[in-house]
Write an enzyme that holds these catalytic residues in place. Sequence first.
Site, mmCIF file in Angstrom:
data_model
loop_
_atom_site.group_PDB
_atom_site.id
_atom_site.type_symbol
_atom_site.label_atom_id
_atom_site.label_comp_id
_atom_site.label_asym_id
_atom_site.label_seq_id
_atom_site.Cartn_x
_atom_site.Cartn_y
_atom_site.Cartn_z
ATOM 1 N N ILE A 87 131.011 34.507 63.296
ATOM 2 C CA ILE A 87 130.326 33.993 62.100
ATOM 3 C C ILE A 87 128.921 34.584 61.976
ATOM 4 O O ILE A 87 128.190 34.683 62.962
ATOM 5 C CB ILE A 87 130.238 32.445 62.172
ATOM 6 C CG1 ILE A 87 131.650 31.866 62.104
ATOM 7 C CG2 ILE A 87 129.387 31.877 61.038
ATOM 8 C CD1 ILE A 87 131.733 30.401 62.388
ATOM 9 N N SER A 94 131.825 35.537 55.997
ATOM 10 C CA SER A 94 131.600 34.658 54.835
ATOM 11 C C SER A 94 132.537 35.027 53.679
ATOM 12 O O SER A 94 133.156 34.153 53.070
ATOM 13 C CB SER A 94 130.159 34.783 54.346
ATOM 14 O OG SER A 94 129.283 34.540 55.390
ATOM 15 N N ASP A 137 131.436 42.734 49.853
ATOM 16 C CA ASP A 137 132.162 42.016 50.909
ATOM 17 C C ASP A 137 133.414 41.312 50.363
ATOM 18 O O ASP A 137 134.512 41.506 50.908
ATOM 19 C CB ASP A 137 131.247 40.995 51.602
ATOM 20 C CG ASP A 137 130.165 41.651 52.449
ATOM 21 O OD1 ASP A 137 129.942 42.868 52.292
ATOM 22 O OD2 ASP A 137 129.546 40.947 53.262
HETATM 23 C C1 MEV Z 1 126.046 42.242 53.595
HETATM 24 O O1 MEV Z 1 127.264 42.365 54.308
HETATM 25 C C2 MEV Z 1 125.737 43.497 52.869
HETATM 26 C C3 MEV Z 1 124.442 43.481 52.017
HETATM 27 O O2 MEV Z 1 124.360 44.778 51.420
HETATM 28 C C4 MEV Z 1 124.443 42.387 50.978
HETATM 29 C C5 MEV Z 1 125.440 42.631 49.848
HETATM 30 O O3 MEV Z 1 125.930 43.752 49.662
HETATM 31 O O4 MEV Z 1 125.684 41.665 49.108
HETATM 32 C C6 MEV Z 1 123.219 43.308 52.908
#
Ligand code: MEV
Length: 286
Positions: A87, A94, A137
Amino acid sequence: MRASAPGKIILFGEHAVVYGRHSLVSAINLRCYVEAKESKEVLIKSSLGVTSLDFKIHPYVSYAIKRFSEKAKIDGVKIEIKSEIPIGSGLGSSAAVTVATLKALDAEFNTGFTNEEILELAKLVELDVQGRASGVDPFISTYGGAWLIPEKKRVVIPYDFFVINLGSKSTAEMVAKVAKLRKRHSKTVERIFDAIDALTVEAASKIDDYKTIEELISINQSLLRALGVSTPEIDKLIAELDELGFKAKITGAGGGGCIFGLKKEKIPPESLQVSYEEEGVRIEDS
Ligand code: MEV
């Protein structure tokens, strides 16, 4: 009903992707499993505890239920989460839990959402929790595979990775930190994003060239450090790995979380081997 969705590795382009630049992302063979059962009340059970709707302990799942119930009338649901993805480590836990929850809810309540509709809801949930997000993501957790974003061009990754987990961090905090730096030094930070963009596009076109990819990993890490999302612990570990002949960088938001690199004949001590995953969100046998 039970659904699962994969975690991910951002090979190149995190943070810059939030500001419209490219990113190169791969789903990995660690999954989050979510079971949804119709009920009179809302109950969420995970390794973090047992709660009702709770936007502090289970923010992504709580917002997923909230967003889903705006589309379909539900009295309550019991959600049980079992995840192979550490996590808050930058490996997409997430997004995976959000997408898997929405898919399990869809199957349990027969709403017949397409994966596109599930992705749209998951992106709203990500914005609810993080305030600012690229949507990369949830895209990877929904569709699996490896992609150059925003073109949505498929990429074939010819090697496995190693990851080392340095503990959890808050994506929202790190995204806010970069936003603050950009506000104070907008021209400089935009140029860092442009440099990340250029190396990401180069990486996608030379993905089979192991040496080039390792060089680009090091350059991207230096630029992430310039954005303030590395830590002394990460810098030290990356220098130690360099001595052993491995190149590594942050994957995800940074500030802790995971670093990754390319697997050689072996992987570094105390690292975990992960590989490319073809399959995105899916229904599991209950
Ligand atoms: C998070 O896994 C990746 C970031 O670029 C945030 C996003 O793309 O929303 C930091």
